[in-house]
Design an enzyme around this catalytic site. Structure first.
Site, PDB file in Angstrom:
ATOM      1  N   GLY A   1     -31.854  34.668 -32.759  1.00 35.98           N
ATOM      2  CA  GLY A   1     -32.988  35.090 -31.950  1.00 35.98           C
ATOM      3  C   GLY A   1     -32.665  36.441 -31.337  1.00 35.98           C
ATOM      4  O   GLY A   1     -31.959  37.251 -31.929  1.00 35.98           O
ATOM      5  N   CYS A   2     -33.135  36.666 -30.130  1.00 38.05           N
ATOM      6  CA  CYS A   2     -32.874  37.931 -29.430  1.00 38.05           C
ATOM      7  C   CYS A   2     -31.374  38.130 -29.260  1.00 38.05           C
ATOM      8  O   CYS A   2     -30.674  37.262 -28.744  1.00 38.05           O
ATOM      9  CB  CYS A   2     -33.566  37.918 -28.074  1.00 38.05           C
ATOM     10  SG  CYS A   2     -33.202  39.372 -27.078  1.00 38.05           S
TER      11      CYS A   2
END
Length: 165
Positions: free
Chosen positions: A9-10
């Site tokens: 993800g981020c």
């Protein structure tokens, strides 16, 4: 000293989580596994480059063996979610484990196979040799250290005190 590249993800949260662990020597966030050469954040977010947000992890394998790195990684991701972690959705937020050392591949594959029994849905984490990695812009490096209260989908408290620096 070993290196591994993790997409979860981020990249801000992945980096911040691993920075607190004993055995982690360095982290760098960037973009990998895509087609564009040295893409910008805006290009990666457009979804047209094929890159994922990745955290390059340099670690001491004697203090933090590969299987422990993977255990930590699985604490902070949903390995059954395709192209989405927390509120971040798009191919750049896919999950992946990327390596250069060919001896890491069977260890990673066995770890995934063993972990699959804990999930009803299939694990969709990519396992591939690192194709490319480009360092992200300076403002992304150490983002959560430099931006207290900044957005993070990763629960940084999942590392217990004995595992922290």
């Amino acid at each position: 000293m070993k290196k591994l590249w993790l997409a979860g993800g981020c990249f801000w949260g992945v980096e911040a989580y691993f920075q607190q662990l004993r055995g982690v020597l360095d982290t760098t966030v960037g973009y990998g596994q895509g087609q564009a050469v040295n893409p910008s954040y805006e290009q990666v977010c457009s979804g047209t480059t094929g890159h994922a947000e990745i955290c390059e992890l340099t670690y001491d394998e004697k203090t933090l063996p590969l299987t422990k790195v993977l255990e930590h990684f699985f604490r902070i991701i949903d390995p059954t979610s395709l192209n989405c972690q927390g509120a971040d959705c798009g191919t750049q937020y896919r999950t992946g484990i990327y390596f250069l050392d060919k001896q890491d591949k069977p260890v990673i594959e066995e770890f995934i196979k063993t972990r699959q029994t804990a999930y009803e849905a299939p694990i969709v984490v990519e396992i591939e040799p690192l194709a490319c990695f480009y360092r992200a812009e300076d403002y992304h490096q150490d983002y959560l250290k430099n931006t207290p209260g900044g957005y993070c989908h990763v629960d940084l408290t999942k590392a217990i005190p004995e595992e922290r620096r």
